[in-house]
Design a protein around this motif. Structure first.
Motif, PDB file in Angstrom:
ATOM      1  N   GLN A   6       1.028  -0.671   0.089  1.00  0.00           N
ATOM      2  CA  GLN A   6      -0.087   0.239  -0.281  1.00  0.00           C
ATOM      3  C   GLN A   6       0.438   1.792   0.115  1.00  0.00           C
ATOM      4  OE1 GLN A   6      -2.107  -1.176   3.988  1.00  0.00           O
ATOM      5  NE2 GLN A   6      -4.138  -1.087   2.036  1.00  0.00           N
ATOM      6  N   LEU A   7       1.484   1.163   0.877  1.00  0.00           N
ATOM      7  CA  LEU A   7       2.990   2.309   1.044  1.00  0.00           C
ATOM      8  C   LEU A   7       3.464   2.757  -0.565  1.00  0.00           C
ATOM      9  CD1 LEU A   7       4.596   2.020   4.226  1.00  0.00           C
ATOM     10  CD2 LEU A   7       3.230   3.386   3.736  1.00  0.00           C
ATOM     11  N   TRP A   8       4.265   1.677  -1.265  1.00  0.00           N
ATOM     12  CA  TRP A   8       4.210   1.786  -2.411  1.00  0.00           C
ATOM     13  C   TRP A   8       3.542   2.246  -3.961  1.00  0.00           C
ATOM     14  CZ3 TRP A   8       9.092   2.467  -4.684  1.00  0.00           C
ATOM     15  CH2 TRP A   8       8.753   2.405  -6.666  1.00  0.00           C
ATOM     16  N   ASP A   9       1.999   2.092  -3.384  1.00  0.00           N
ATOM     17  CA  ASP A   9       1.574   2.199  -3.980  1.00  0.00           C
ATOM     18  C   ASP A   9       0.799   3.209  -4.166  1.00  0.00           C
ATOM     19  OD1 ASP A   9       0.725  -0.168  -5.485  1.00  0.00           O
ATOM     20  OD2 ASP A   9      -0.874  -0.960  -4.649  1.00  0.00           O
ATOM     21  N   ALA A  10       1.590   4.084  -3.055  1.00  0.00           N
ATOM     22  CA  ALA A  10       0.549   5.676  -2.862  1.00  0.00           C
ATOM     23  C   ALA A  10       2.031   6.296  -3.050  1.00  0.00           C
ATOM     24  CB  ALA A  10       0.803   6.213  -1.277  1.00  0.00           C
ATOM     25  N   ILE A  11       3.509   6.165  -3.213  1.00  0.00           N
ATOM     26  CA  ILE A  11       4.427   6.284  -3.529  1.00  0.00           C
ATOM     27  C   ILE A  11       4.076   6.650  -5.180  1.00  0.00           C
ATOM     28  CG2 ILE A  11       7.034   6.306  -3.594  1.00  0.00           C
ATOM     29  CD1 ILE A  11       6.873   4.969  -0.908  1.00  0.00           C
TER      30      ILE A  11
END
Length: 194
Positions: A6-11
């Motif tokens: 989820q963090l990577w998708d947000a970045i």
């Protein structure tokens, strides 16, 4: 794994939508016990070792060639990426070397024998000079004020060494040695045990 995803998708969204440039650095807070591979708490090489992962596209030759990368290299890497200029006093206190951008010197060493301190380093970029600074105080840590450094010499980076002559000087129990290259600064401390 799902939360990291989820963090990577947000970045990726921020990069795509707002044209942001992100530096990601991930590490562990410690290594593992040398006997069992579990736990920690001591000062063995394995317990002090940790890995570093980054998305930095252009790692410098120091980052690519050394096996001695450390968590202390993360702060100077992030400050360089964000173009945050650290003061000379802050640079002199840092132990790390940036993993991106140009680097002049690495692998510092300082050994005191009688009335001489032998200072060595590995030249990463052989152009330019190294300034050698010496202080016998630790005011920066104790009071937050700058240490009184004295420029004791300057030599070509490619020499990889410099001897500080202490003869005729008042002996001290503590020395801070700073090697200032064009692109980075290194330090070593010497504590004389009584």
């Amino acid at each position: 794994d799902r939360q990291v995803g989820q963090l990577w998708d947000a970045i990726k969204y921020r990069k795509r939508k707002f044209n942001e440039d992100w530096l990601i650095v991930i590490t562990t807070d410690h290594g593992r016990d040398p006997k069992t591979g579990h736990g920690h708490g001591g000062q063995s090489d394995r317990e002090r070792a940790s890995w570093i992962v980054t998305n930095a596209k252009e790692l410098n030759s120091y980052a690519k060639q050394t096996k001695e990368l450390s968590v202390v290299d993360i702060l100077p890497t992030i400050s360089r990426f964000m173009d945050i200029r650290l003061s000379d006093d802050q640079q002199r206190e840092l132990d790390g070397i940036p993993l991106i951008g140009k680097v002049s010197i690495a692998q510092p060493s300082a050994v005191k024998v009688e009335e001489k301190i032998s200072v060595t380093w590995k030249a990463i970029d052989e152009e330019g000079k190294v300034k050698i600074w010496l202080a016998s105080t630790n005011d920066y840590k104790q009071t937050g004020k700058a240490d009184n450094y004295k420029l004791v010499g300057e030599t070509p980076v490619k020499d990889g060494k410099f001897d500080i002559d202490l003869s005729g000087e008042t002996p001290f129990d503590f020395y801070k040695i700073v090697m200032e290259g064009e692109h980075n600064t290194l330090n070593r401390w010497i504590i004389n045990k009584k």
